[in-house]
Scaffold this motif. Structure first.
Motif, PDB file in Angstrom:
ATOM      1  N   ALA A  23      42.842  49.598  20.033  1.00  0.00           N
ATOM      2  CA  ALA A  23      43.946  50.580  19.497  1.00  0.00           C
ATOM      3  C   ALA A  23      43.655  51.199  18.167  1.00  0.00           C
ATOM      4  O   ALA A  23      44.216  51.994  17.892  1.00  0.00           O
ATOM      5  CB  ALA A  23      45.146  49.707  19.603  1.00  0.00           C
ATOM      6  N   ALA A  24      42.872  50.563  17.384  1.00  0.00           N
ATOM      7  CA  ALA A  24      42.602  50.889  15.873  1.00  0.00           C
ATOM      8  C   ALA A  24      41.610  52.353  16.077  1.00  0.00           C
ATOM      9  O   ALA A  24      41.430  52.856  14.964  1.00  0.00           O
ATOM     10  CB  ALA A  24      42.126  49.821  15.314  1.00  0.00           C
ATOM     11  N   SER A  25      40.850  52.453  17.057  1.00  0.00           N
ATOM     12  CA  SER A  25      39.811  53.240  16.927  1.00  0.00           C
ATOM     13  C   SER A  25      40.406  54.679  17.273  1.00  0.00           C
ATOM     14  O   SER A  25      40.918  54.995  18.550  1.00  0.00           O
ATOM     15  CB  SER A  25      38.677  53.010  17.970  1.00  0.00           C
ATOM     16  N   PRO A  26      39.985  55.778  16.295  1.00  0.00           N
ATOM     17  CA  PRO A  26      40.565  57.224  16.981  1.00  0.00           C
ATOM     18  C   PRO A  26      39.868  57.819  18.002  1.00  0.00           C
ATOM     19  O   PRO A  26      40.054  58.820  18.596  1.00  0.00           O
ATOM     20  CB  PRO A  26      39.982  57.920  15.615  1.00  0.00           C
ATOM     21  N   LEU A  27      38.624  56.845  18.539  1.00  0.00           N
ATOM     22  CA  LEU A  27      38.012  57.525  19.637  1.00  0.00           C
ATOM     23  C   LEU A  27      38.416  57.146  20.874  1.00  0.00           C
ATOM     24  O   LEU A  27      38.202  57.630  21.878  1.00  0.00           O
ATOM     25  CB  LEU A  27      36.612  57.227  19.339  1.00  0.00           C
ATOM     26  N   VAL A  28      39.442  56.161  20.880  1.00  0.00           N
ATOM     27  CA  VAL A  28      39.937  55.352  22.081  1.00  0.00           C
ATOM     28  C   VAL A  28      41.276  55.782  22.306  1.00  0.00           C
ATOM     29  O   VAL A  28      42.241  55.299  21.445  1.00  0.00           O
ATOM     30  CB  VAL A  28      39.773  54.122  22.279  1.00  0.00           C
ATOM     31  N   ARG A  29      41.592  56.405  23.520  1.00  0.00           N
ATOM     32  CA  ARG A  29      43.065  56.807  23.857  1.00  0.00           C
ATOM     33  C   ARG A  29      43.480  55.915  24.846  1.00  0.00           C
ATOM     34  O   ARG A  29      44.386  55.416  25.139  1.00  0.00           O
ATOM     35  CB  ARG A  29      42.803  58.433  24.159  1.00  0.00           C
ATOM     36  N   ARG A  30      42.548  55.746  25.891  1.00  0.00           N
ATOM     37  CA  ARG A  30      42.838  54.711  27.057  1.00  0.00           C
ATOM     38  C   ARG A  30      41.485  53.914  27.460  1.00  0.00           C
ATOM     39  O   ARG A  30      40.498  54.464  27.183  1.00  0.00           O
ATOM     40  CB  ARG A  30      43.416  55.635  28.157  1.00  0.00           C
ATOM     41  N   TRP A  31      41.589  52.630  27.746  1.00  0.00           N
ATOM     42  CA  TRP A  31      40.492  51.911  28.060  1.00  0.00           C
ATOM     43  C   TRP A  31      40.796  51.130  29.466  1.00  0.00           C
ATOM     44  O   TRP A  31      41.814  50.744  29.701  1.00  0.00           O
ATOM     45  CB  TRP A  31      40.221  50.899  26.823  1.00  0.00           C
ATOM     46  N   VAL A  32      39.535  50.883  29.956  1.00  0.00           N
ATOM     47  CA  VAL A  32      39.490  50.282  31.258  1.00  0.00           C
ATOM     48  C   VAL A  32      38.485  48.968  31.206  1.00  0.00           C
ATOM     49  O   VAL A  32      37.333  49.330  30.547  1.00  0.00           O
ATOM     50  CB  VAL A  32      39.106  51.282  32.231  1.00  0.00           C
ATOM     51  N   TRP A  33      38.813  48.004  31.447  1.00  0.00           N
ATOM     52  CA  TRP A  33      37.935  46.693  31.593  1.00  0.00           C
ATOM     53  C   TRP A  33      37.688  46.286  33.015  1.00  0.00           C
ATOM     54  O   TRP A  33      38.647  46.057  33.733  1.00  0.00           O
ATOM     55  CB  TRP A  33      38.209  45.590  30.694  1.00  0.00           C
TER      56      TRP A  33
END
Lengths: 302, 161
Positions: A23-33
């Protein structure tokens, strides 16, 4: 979004901690694991069409991790950081090949921060320690003004986890430090460093990036022989041997050729577009190919 | 940019007071210039200045000899109009996704708009090149796994009429 439930671990950290990092990274808006996936890169490329920049795909293991040109990448369960992310870019597309080098710089920093291990970069963007490759990077262009960046970092493999033929050339954080460290820590440091390098890239800080690549390069000053991939099929002349004297604006190798062969003029032609790369007369710029020889050899080196 | 759009732009410039028109759409740039007129034709030229270049193919519809694709007009069929798919960057040209896979396209085969025709690689950045025109591959201009230059024609396509 698929991820372990509350109270579980994600990338060896408490789940909540890893989610905080993402959540803190400006590069990540949505993530999938995914616990298991054929290839993070394939899924990221599929999802990129609808998701666009800011998508990050993580996996615990890949059954068909992708290397360059259809080669496989060895990515067993729990052992590494396997991720692909869609990175939006503003710079002209001709500069985008530099992005894989930015990722390599970021990964080098992440390994230094996370494990105290100083690696070198072997062109084009392998992370090397004691002659062993710890990480690989590749990227695909698109969709739109974006690239899909794929990163594989070996963290927890033991020597015997690698196939016998790779054991003297592949390593992990564990084989190099003797310690097992949480993959999430490398993710956090990588995302932080990549965001910083991408910002410098967008600001046009090409010379700063080149200076960092020179400093990190394992090959500066060494003599190398590079073969263009088509060189085997009756075109032996398309290899060049020379001393690495600089790094180009796109992260390319710049060579002072040791033999003036037909190859040199051919390669100069192919390098003709990289004006401003600092290439002088007779120098050759190499953006793609296979390293055949490195002298002095790098085993046990930097 | 489609051939039909380029045609319309050429007509627009031809019948106007404009000497030169440059149109950018996504990653393609087409410049139409009266100043470079030869044999009475207005010329369309795919351009991509170093600072504005592109990761998607540009289509060139030759109307007379152009600097970007001098072989576009086949000597045997001087009236045939071919479209060049050119390389958007310096790199290595791959005709297939891996050494053991079949080529994306072959001479004589049809291509559709959006169909991948090759990969250009530089610094492990893979750029799948898609055709922006539907038609038939007439000639493959670059050799597999060999270096290509920016704007170098890779394929010549006879567009569907």
């Amino acid at each position: 979004m698929s991820a372990p439930g509350a109270g579980e671990f994600l990338l060896d950290l408490p789940r909540e901690e890893t989610i905080r990092i993402l959540a803190a990274s400006p590069l990540v808006r949505r993530w999938v694991w995914h616990a298991q996936i054929d290839s993070t890169q394939c899924l990221a490329r599929e999802l990129a069409v609808s998701e666009g920049p800011g998508l990050l795909v993580l996996a615990d293991t890949q059954t068909a991790g992708r290397g360059r040109m259809g080669r496989s990448w060895f990515s067993p369960r729990h052992a590494g950081l396997w991720l692909s992310m869609v990175v939006g870019l503003q710079r002209p597309a001709q500069e985008w090949p530099l992005v894989t080098s930015l990722a390599a710089l970021a990964l080098r920093e992440a390994v230094e921060v996370g494990a105290g291990l100083l690696c070198a970069l072997k062109w084009p963007n392998d992370l090397i320690h004691r002659g062993r490759k710890l990480a690989g990077i590749l990227a695909d262009v698109g969709p739109g003004d974006a690239v899909v960046l794929g990163v594989g970092l070996n963290v927890g493999q033991r020597v015997t986890d690698f196939p016998p033929e790779l054991r003297d050339r592949a390593g992990s954080i564990l084989t190099e430090t003797g310690q097992l460290r949480p993959r999430g820590c490398f993710l956090e440091a990588f995302l932080e460093a990549l965001a910083r390098w991408l910002e410098r890239f967008e600001e046009g800080a090409g010379e700063e990036i080149r200076a960092a690549l020179r400093e990190a390069s394992l090959l500066m000053g060494r003599t190398v022989c590079v073969r263009q991939l088509g060189g085997v099929s009756g075109r032996q002349e398309s290899s060049v041997r020379g001393r690495v004297c600089d790094i180009g604006v796109l992260g390319e190798l710049i060579l002072e050729p040791l033999d003036a062969s037909r190859a040199v003029s051919e390669w100069e032609n192919s390098a003709g577009e990289t004006e401003g790369a600092g290439t002088g007369a007779g120098r050759v710029t190499v953006s793609s190919g296979v390293l055949l020889e490195i002298d002095p050899p790098i085993e046990g080196g930097k | 940019m489609r051939v039909e759009e380029i045609k319309r732009l050429i007509e627009l410039v031809e019948h106007s007071q404009i000497d030169e028109l440059e149109v950018r759409r996504w990653w393609s740039t087409v410049r139409i210039s009266k100043a470079r007129r030869r044999n009475g034709h207005t010329m369309a030229e795919a351009v991509a200045p170093r600072s504005e270049v592109t990761h998607s193919p540009q289509m060139v519809k030759p109307q007379g000899p152009t600097p970007t694709c001098p072989e576009a007009t086949d000597k045997k069929e001087p009236d045939e109009e071919l479209v060049a798919i050119v390389s958007p960057m310096v790199g290595t040209f791959y005709r297939s996704p891996s050494p053991t896979s079949p080529a994306y396209v072959e001479t004589g085969k049809r291509v559709a708009v959006g169909q991948v025709v090759c990969i250009i690689e530089a610094m492990k950045l893979m750029n799948e090149i898609e055709s922006e025109v539907s038609g038939t591959i007439v000639k493959i201009q670059a050799e597999n796994e060999q270096p290509v230059e920016f704007n170098q024609p890779l394929f010549m396509v006879r567009p569907d009429s």
